[in-house]
Design a protein around this motif. Structure first.
Motif, PDB file in Angstrom:
ATOM      1  N   THR A  69      -2.650   2.689  -2.729  1.00  0.00           N
ATOM      2  CA  THR A  69      -2.482   1.252  -2.526  1.00  0.00           C
ATOM      3  C   THR A  69      -0.998   0.928  -2.461  1.00  0.00           C
ATOM      4  O   THR A  69      -0.176   1.645  -3.027  1.00  0.00           O
ATOM      5  N   ALA A  70      -0.682  -0.180  -1.813  1.00  0.00           N
ATOM      6  CA  ALA A  70       0.678  -0.713  -1.895  1.00  0.00           C
ATOM      7  C   ALA A  70       0.896  -1.122  -3.354  1.00  0.00           C
ATOM      8  O   ALA A  70      -0.062  -1.442  -4.059  1.00  0.00           O
ATOM      9  N   ALA A 122       3.502   3.696  -2.982  1.00  0.00           N
ATOM     10  CA  ALA A 122       2.093   3.415  -3.236  1.00  0.00           C
ATOM     11  C   ALA A 122       1.712   3.719  -4.665  1.00  0.00           C
ATOM     12  O   ALA A 122       2.407   4.430  -5.379  1.00  0.00           O
ATOM     13  N   SER A 142      -4.414   1.273   1.148  1.00  0.00           N
ATOM     14  CA  SER A 142      -3.576   1.508   2.323  1.00  0.00           C
ATOM     15  C   SER A 142      -3.919   2.850   2.970  1.00  0.00           C
ATOM     16  O   SER A 142      -3.714   3.042   4.153  1.00  0.00           O
TER      17      SER A 142
END
Length: 112
Positions: free
Chosen positions: A10-11, A56, A93
């Protein structure tokens, strides 16, 4: 026994929302399905000190199953298929399209 590993990224601003979704909704829903042969479901987060701060957050799900039939029951047929609900896809992401599986070869308990 089969160990199933799946990884998602994920961001940074989406890491905590994703992990809350996974631990509060997705994992309990999987367990509520009562998949025969599912032994355990764990959620692991990679230490942020090991990651590029701008890149991330990394989360790993670890599942253990009795056998391949149990894995197939969980995925709906294809044991290698990734099972990623739409709400999770919106926060991720990048994620593994296929899970990795390992069969237990040996176990060595620590000496007492």
């Amino acid at each position: 026994m089969i160990l199933r590993l799946w990884r998602g990224e994920t961001a940074p601003d989406r890491t905590e929302p994703y992990r809350r979704l996974l631990t509060e909704e997705i994992a309990p829903a999987i367990l509520d399905r009562g998949v025969p042969g599912l032994r355990e479901l764990g959620v692991w987060g990679r230490d942020p000190r090991e990651l590029d701060p701008a890149a991330a957050g990394e989360t790993l799900t670890v599942m253990t199953f009795d056998d391949w039939a149990a894995v197939a029951a969980f995925t709906g047929g294809d044991p290698s298929a990734s099972v990623v609900p739409p709400a999770a896809r919106r926060l991720l992401s990048r994620f593994d399209q296929h899970s990795r599986h390992y069969q237990r070869l040996a176990t060595f308990p620590p000496p007492r």
